[in-house]
Design a protein around this motif. Structure first.
Motif, mmCIF file in Angstrom:
data_model
loop_
_atom_site.group_PDB
_atom_site.id
_atom_site.type_symbol
_atom_site.label_atom_id
_atom_site.label_comp_id
_atom_site.label_asym_id
_atom_site.label_seq_id
_atom_site.Cartn_x
_atom_site.Cartn_y
_atom_site.Cartn_z
ATOM 1 N N LEU A 99 0.835 -1.202 0.000
ATOM 2 C CA LEU A 99 0.000 0.000 0.000
ATOM 3 C C LEU A 99 0.872 1.255 0.000
ATOM 4 C CD1 LEU A 99 -3.085 0.692 0.215
ATOM 5 C CD2 LEU A 99 -2.576 1.269 2.578
ATOM 6 N N CYS A 100 1.925 1.245 0.821
ATOM 7 C CA CYS A 100 2.737 2.469 0.931
ATOM 8 C C CYS A 100 4.004 2.396 0.095
ATOM 9 C CB CYS A 100 3.079 2.738 2.393
ATOM 10 S SG CYS A 100 4.195 1.525 3.127
ATOM 11 N N GLY A 148 5.450 1.681 6.152
ATOM 12 C CA GLY A 148 4.388 2.258 6.976
ATOM 13 C C GLY A 148 3.167 1.385 7.155
ATOM 14 N N CYS A 149 2.730 0.703 6.107
ATOM 15 C CA CYS A 149 1.418 0.047 6.182
ATOM 16 C C CYS A 149 1.466 -1.398 6.685
ATOM 17 C CB CYS A 149 0.742 0.086 4.820
ATOM 18 S SG CYS A 149 1.483 -1.022 3.588
ATOM 19 N N ARG A 150 2.556 -2.062 6.471
ATOM 20 C CA ARG A 150 2.782 -3.468 6.884
ATOM 21 C C ARG A 150 1.892 -4.477 6.145
ATOM 22 N NH1 ARG A 150 7.638 -3.835 9.789
ATOM 23 N NH2 ARG A 150 8.092 -1.653 9.631
ATOM 24 N N LEU A 209 7.704 -12.607 11.234
ATOM 25 C CA LEU A 209 6.913 -11.810 10.286
ATOM 26 C C LEU A 209 7.710 -10.556 9.972
ATOM 27 C CD1 LEU A 209 3.372 -12.126 11.932
ATOM 28 C CD2 LEU A 209 4.150 -13.227 9.832
ATOM 29 N N VAL A 210 7.926 -10.299 8.698
ATOM 30 C CA VAL A 210 8.720 -9.130 8.311
ATOM 31 C C VAL A 210 8.019 -8.373 7.186
ATOM 32 C CG1 VAL A 210 10.911 -10.230 8.944
ATOM 33 C CG2 VAL A 210 10.108 -10.395 6.578
ATOM 34 N N LEU A 214 -6.208 -4.427 7.043
ATOM 35 C CA LEU A 214 -7.214 -3.884 6.120
ATOM 36 C C LEU A 214 -8.440 -3.393 6.878
ATOM 37 C CD1 LEU A 214 -6.720 -6.528 3.321
ATOM 38 C CD2 LEU A 214 -6.403 -4.057 3.054
ATOM 39 N N GLU A 215 -8.856 -4.133 7.912
ATOM 40 C CA GLU A 215 -10.026 -3.696 8.683
ATOM 41 C C GLU A 215 -9.750 -2.366 9.384
ATOM 42 O OE1 GLU A 215 -12.241 -7.969 9.375
ATOM 43 O OE2 GLU A 215 -10.716 -7.372 10.813
#
Ligand code: SF4
Ligand code: FES
Length: 194
Positions: free
Chosen positions: A35-36, A46-48, A62-63, A91-92
């Motif tokens: 997304l970012c 930023g968005c992960r 998790l990376v 997303l939520e």
């Protein structure tokens, strides 16, 4: 540049030193949602949304694929129950701010994310920073910036610069995942003309 062999979704991939997992995956046509991220911009993280599972030296973590550099013998899973659960939650949380974003809704459908899981606080901007970073890093203009911190963080146009630069550019418009930057520009123009 040294070649680095790693595994992504069970496939052996040859990458070069300094590449991120995302770049290595893209070079092999393996899709990781972002997304970012923008290929012309410095990695931001930023968005992960690009989170993947990486297994290295026996440990799994998790990376963020857009930030994490490739390593020899790294094993990457771009989808797993853990990854999917995290993307669904991200997303939520983003949909709280931009429930009508077509890009977010499409991703939400893929990950089973619900737009009504949390109470809506529509701000339309998800603070991905693409508009600000593109204007600063690619256009070198700084006509659109993110101001304030925490809950008050928001995008705004710098009137003195925007009035000269933006009408003939508008390149950030197509990057915005929610179309908020366009709306902000129109609003700032009409305020300037009052
Ligand atoms: S206006 Fe759009 S591109 Fe800019 S930070 Fe907000 S969501 Fe991202
Ligand atoms: S795309 Fe990697 S953190 Fe946003």
């Amino acid at each position: 540049m040294n070649a680095i062999l790693l595994q992504i979704d069970g496939r052996a991939i040859e990458a070069t030193e300094g590449m991120s997992i995302l770049e290595a995956a893209q070079s092999a046509d393996i899709h990781i949602p972002t997304l970012c991220h923008h290929e012309k911009l410095e990695p931001y993280g930023g968005c992960r949304l690009c989170t993947v599972e990486a297994e290295v030296r026996g440990g799994t973590k998790l990376v963020a694929a857009c930030l994490y550099p490739v390593e020899k013998d790294l094993i990457v899973r771009t989808r797993s129950p853990k990854v999917d659960r995290l993307r669904k939650l991200i997303l939520e949380l983003l949909l709280v701010h931009a429930p009508h974003s077509t890009q977010l809704r499409k991703l939400a459908e893929e990950y089973g994310a619900r737009a009504d899981r949390f109470e809506t606080e529509t701000s339309f901007c998800v603070l991905c920073g693409l508009c600000e970073r593109y204007c600063a890093e690619v256009k070198k203009k700084n006509a659109v910036v993110l101001i304030n911190n925490g809950a008050r963080r928001e995008v705004c146009f710098v009137p003195e610069i925007a009035s000269k630069e933006c009408a003939s550019c508008k390149e950030c418009f197509q990057l915005c995942p929610t179309s908020y930057v366009q709306a902000m520009f129109v609003l700032s123009q009409s305020l300037a003309n009052e």
